[in-house]
Design a protein around this motif. Structure first.
Motif, PDB file in Angstrom:
ATOM      1  N   LYS A 187       4.017  48.733 -17.975  1.00 18.00           N
ATOM      2  CA  LYS A 187       3.540  50.095 -17.724  1.00 18.00           C
ATOM      3  C   LYS A 187       3.796  50.918 -18.975  1.00 18.00           C
ATOM      4  O   LYS A 187       4.890  50.884 -19.545  1.00 18.00           O
ATOM      5  CB  LYS A 187       4.309  50.691 -16.542  1.00 18.00           C
ATOM      6  CG  LYS A 187       3.929  52.113 -16.224  1.00 18.00           C
ATOM      7  CD  LYS A 187       4.788  52.622 -15.071  1.00 18.00           C
ATOM      8  CE  LYS A 187       4.465  54.058 -14.760  1.00 18.00           C
ATOM      9  NZ  LYS A 187       5.313  54.562 -13.657  1.00 18.00           N
ATOM     10  N   VAL A 205       4.860  53.981 -20.995  1.00 19.55           N
ATOM     11  CA  VAL A 205       5.763  55.073 -20.646  1.00 19.55           C
ATOM     12  C   VAL A 205       5.785  56.204 -21.670  1.00 19.55           C
ATOM     13  O   VAL A 205       6.284  57.274 -21.372  1.00 19.55           O
ATOM     14  CB  VAL A 205       7.207  54.567 -20.401  1.00 19.55           C
ATOM     15  CG1 VAL A 205       7.258  53.715 -19.149  1.00 19.55           C
ATOM     16  CG2 VAL A 205       7.760  53.838 -21.590  1.00 19.55           C
ATOM     17  N   GLU A 206       5.253  55.978 -22.865  1.00 19.44           N
ATOM     18  CA  GLU A 206       5.224  57.008 -23.908  1.00 19.44           C
ATOM     19  C   GLU A 206       3.915  56.929 -24.677  1.00 19.44           C
ATOM     20  O   GLU A 206       3.263  55.890 -24.707  1.00 19.44           O
ATOM     21  CB  GLU A 206       6.380  56.816 -24.892  1.00 19.44           C
ATOM     22  CG  GLU A 206       7.740  57.075 -24.334  1.00 19.44           C
ATOM     23  CD  GLU A 206       8.829  56.901 -25.388  1.00 19.44           C
ATOM     24  OE1 GLU A 206       8.513  56.787 -26.588  1.00 19.44           O
ATOM     25  OE2 GLU A 206      10.003  56.866 -24.994  1.00 19.44           O
ATOM     26  N   LYS A 249      -3.920  55.151 -21.485  1.00 14.91           N
ATOM     27  CA  LYS A 249      -3.090  56.360 -21.519  1.00 14.91           C
ATOM     28  C   LYS A 249      -1.752  56.069 -20.839  1.00 14.91           C
ATOM     29  O   LYS A 249      -1.580  55.035 -20.190  1.00 14.91           O
ATOM     30  CB  LYS A 249      -3.809  57.518 -20.845  1.00 14.91           C
ATOM     31  CG  LYS A 249      -4.113  57.298 -19.381  1.00 14.91           C
ATOM     32  CD  LYS A 249      -4.979  58.392 -18.815  1.00 14.91           C
ATOM     33  CE  LYS A 249      -5.287  58.249 -17.366  1.00 14.91           C
ATOM     34  NZ  LYS A 249      -5.605  56.977 -16.833  1.00 14.91           N
ATOM     35  N   VAL A 250      -0.807  56.993 -20.973  1.00 16.96           N
ATOM     36  CA  VAL A 250       0.504  56.857 -20.356  1.00 16.96           C
ATOM     37  C   VAL A 250       0.338  56.699 -18.843  1.00 16.96           C
ATOM     38  O   VAL A 250      -0.542  57.308 -18.247  1.00 16.96           O
ATOM     39  CB  VAL A 250       1.382  58.079 -20.705  1.00 16.96           C
ATOM     40  CG1 VAL A 250       2.699  58.031 -19.962  1.00 16.96           C
ATOM     41  CG2 VAL A 250       1.617  58.156 -22.208  1.00 16.96           C
ATOM     42  N   GLN A 251       1.149  55.868 -18.247  1.00 19.89           N
ATOM     43  CA  GLN A 251       1.160  55.507 -16.822  1.00 19.89           C
ATOM     44  C   GLN A 251       0.178  54.388 -16.463  1.00 19.89           C
ATOM     45  O   GLN A 251       0.137  53.970 -15.305  1.00 19.89           O
ATOM     46  CB  GLN A 251       0.929  56.721 -15.899  1.00 19.89           C
ATOM     47  CG  GLN A 251       1.923  57.841 -16.081  1.00 19.89           C
ATOM     48  CD  GLN A 251       3.355  57.411 -15.789  1.00 19.89           C
ATOM     49  OE1 GLN A 251       3.607  56.683 -14.844  1.00 19.89           O
ATOM     50  NE2 GLN A 251       4.283  57.856 -16.607  1.00 19.89           N
ATOM     51  N   ASP A 252      -0.618  53.898 -17.408  1.00 18.36           N
ATOM     52  CA  ASP A 252      -1.491  52.756 -17.146  1.00 18.36           C
ATOM     53  C   ASP A 252      -0.670  51.468 -17.142  1.00 18.36           C
ATOM     54  O   ASP A 252       0.353  51.362 -17.821  1.00 18.36           O
ATOM     55  CB  ASP A 252      -2.574  52.624 -18.228  1.00 18.36           C
ATOM     56  CG  ASP A 252      -3.697  53.616 -18.065  1.00 18.36           C
ATOM     57  OD1 ASP A 252      -3.761  54.289 -17.017  1.00 18.36           O
ATOM     58  OD2 ASP A 252      -4.514  53.727 -18.990  1.00 18.36           O
ATOM     59  N   TYR A 253      -1.158  50.484 -16.385  1.00 17.66           N
ATOM     60  CA  TYR A 253      -0.553  49.155 -16.363  1.00 17.66           C
ATOM     61  C   TYR A 253      -1.440  48.212 -17.168  1.00 17.66           C
ATOM     62  O   TYR A 253      -2.664  48.280 -17.085  1.00 17.66           O
ATOM     63  CB  TYR A 253      -0.422  48.637 -14.931  1.00 17.66           C
ATOM     64  CG  TYR A 253       0.683  49.317 -14.162  1.00 17.66           C
ATOM     65  CD1 TYR A 253       1.957  48.774 -14.125  1.00 17.66           C
ATOM     66  CD2 TYR A 253       0.441  50.502 -13.489  1.00 17.66           C
ATOM     67  CE1 TYR A 253       2.970  49.397 -13.417  1.00 17.66           C
ATOM     68  CE2 TYR A 253       1.447  51.136 -12.779  1.00 17.66           C
ATOM     69  CZ  TYR A 253       2.714  50.574 -12.752  1.00 17.66           C
ATOM     70  OH  TYR A 253       3.711  51.203 -12.061  1.00 17.66           O
TER      71      TYR A 253
END
Length: 99
Positions: free
Chosen positions: A12, A14-15, A63-67
């Motif tokens: 995931k 995170v930054e 983007k951030v929060q994508d897996y």
């Protein structure tokens, strides 16, 4: 046959990525986290290194929060700022959809 340090992970983001210039290459460094910890004392974060087309595709689509599912080479090479932090040199990257 795959090399011993070849790895495949689900991670995931995170930054936001950090842009780096290494010699003549433009790279990005991305902090990711494993979705689930298996042991209390296990490492939960990892750093990805991307360049070339993978760098451009990553900046365009993720983007951030994508897996993601990443395939790459695990390295523990030390760099000037951080010694012995595990890094993965990404060879392939795929979106991972949670339903």
């Amino acid at each position: 046959m795959l090399p011993m340090n070849h790895a495949v992970f689900v991670v995931k983001l995170v930054e936001k990525p950090i842009h780096l210039n290494y010699k003549e290459y433009e790279t990005i460094e991305i902090k990711v986290q494993f979705p689930v910890l298996r042991q209390k004392d296990s490492r939960s974060e990892l750093t990805l290194l991307l360049w070339g087309d993978y760098r451009n595709d990553f900046l365009k689509y993720y983007k951030v929060q994508d897996y993601l599912i990443i395939q790459g080479i695990l390295t523990l090479k030390g760099y000037k700022d951080r010694e012995n932090e595990p890094k993965v040199i990404v060879k392939r990257i795929y979106p991972f959809l949670l339903v």
